[in-house]
Design a protein around this motif. Sequence first.
Motif, PDB file in Angstrom:
ATOM      1  N   UNK A  33       0.647  -1.254  -0.056  1.00  0.00           N
ATOM      2  CA  UNK A  33      -0.035  -0.093  -0.051  1.00  0.00           C
ATOM      3  C   UNK A  33       0.875   1.363  -0.045  1.00  0.00           C
ATOM      4  N   UNK A  34       0.470   2.194  -0.922  1.00  0.00           N
ATOM      5  CA  UNK A  34       0.947   3.553  -0.953  1.00  0.00           C
ATOM      6  C   UNK A  34       0.561   4.410   0.272  1.00  0.00           C
ATOM      7  N   UNK A  35      -0.661   4.353   0.754  1.00  0.00           N
ATOM      8  CA  UNK A  35      -1.073   4.913   1.787  1.00  0.00           C
ATOM      9  C   UNK A  35      -1.444   4.011   3.148  1.00  0.00           C
ATOM     10  N   UNK A  36      -1.378   4.699   4.333  1.00  0.00           N
ATOM     11  CA  UNK A  36      -1.627   3.761   5.352  1.00  0.00           C
ATOM     12  C   UNK A  36      -3.201   4.225   5.973  1.00  0.00           C
ATOM     13  N   UNK A  37      -3.454   3.160   6.745  1.00  0.00           N
ATOM     14  CA  UNK A  37      -4.696   3.271   7.437  1.00  0.00           C
ATOM     15  C   UNK A  37      -4.909   2.724   8.770  1.00  0.00           C
ATOM     16  N   UNK A  38      -4.441   3.445   9.739  1.00  0.00           N
ATOM     17  CA  UNK A  38      -4.195   2.830  11.126  1.00  0.00           C
ATOM     18  C   UNK A  38      -5.437   2.029  11.468  1.00  0.00           C
ATOM     19  N   UNK A  39      -6.643   2.622  11.155  1.00  0.00           N
ATOM     20  CA  UNK A  39      -7.908   1.956  11.852  1.00  0.00           C
ATOM     21  C   UNK A  39      -8.101   0.523  11.371  1.00  0.00           C
TER      22      UNK A  39
END
Length: 265
Positions: free
Chosen positions: A80-86
């Motif tokens: 993934x290029x972006x993270x999503x901590x949730x």
Amino acid sequence: MPEALTHYQNYRPFAGFLHFCFQSLKAHNNASRRASLNRAHDYLRLSSRPDLLQTHLQLNENLAQQKREWPHYDYGEGYFYQSLAELGVSGLRSTEARLNAYQLLDRVRDKAVLDIGCNAGFLSVSLAKVARHVTGFDVNPFLAALARTAAQALDRTNTEFLATGFEDAPLCGPYDVVMSLANHSTFDGQTRYNLQSFFDRCVSLLKPGGLFIFESHTPSFEGEGIAQVCGIISQRLNVKRRDLCNYGTYLDRGRTFIIAEHSKL
């Protein structure tokens, strides 16, 4: 990638972690190495969040299909290029750091937002916590599918993700906030707009008094051309803030960040 999927279908924390760490040793560049290590650590952390395993399986099925069928550049280098901590997802760039650095949650609260070239949509999904509605689109249909998977997993029903290029996007503006984050030009040439046409359409989709939020590419890619880009924006909008990013990794630092307002006149 098919081998990676088997680890999500039959979850074995340490075996999967070691497999993905080994994959990082065969990486062809720093970003690819980081992507493999992000996957390894996210996978291991699923042992304490088994409720996320099915979502990670779905996300990685999307990635596997992208690898098979999308012939263009993979900005996430296999993950993934972006993270999503949730959702327990790490990325090459931290969504949470971008939200804080640009004060995005405050800027979009209770507003209709357009995210141009949203990638996997993880930043859009994060903004949907406070925005009235978020529309994102990406020319890569598998990234749009990732965004819809993430939105569904977090029950962000105030989102819409389209698989389309900017030139063909059936958008129902105007919007309170239009975001162009590192996509006014592309590494893989997936745009037919020149810079003038790109920013003309951005302005046309913005409400009078609305905000335009811009982020450049890295200095190594943008080069001296950033002066022309900033000039085009300032010709069309009232620039309220222009800064250089000084947070995160080498993929974040040195990018130009602009907040501009559409004149009400």
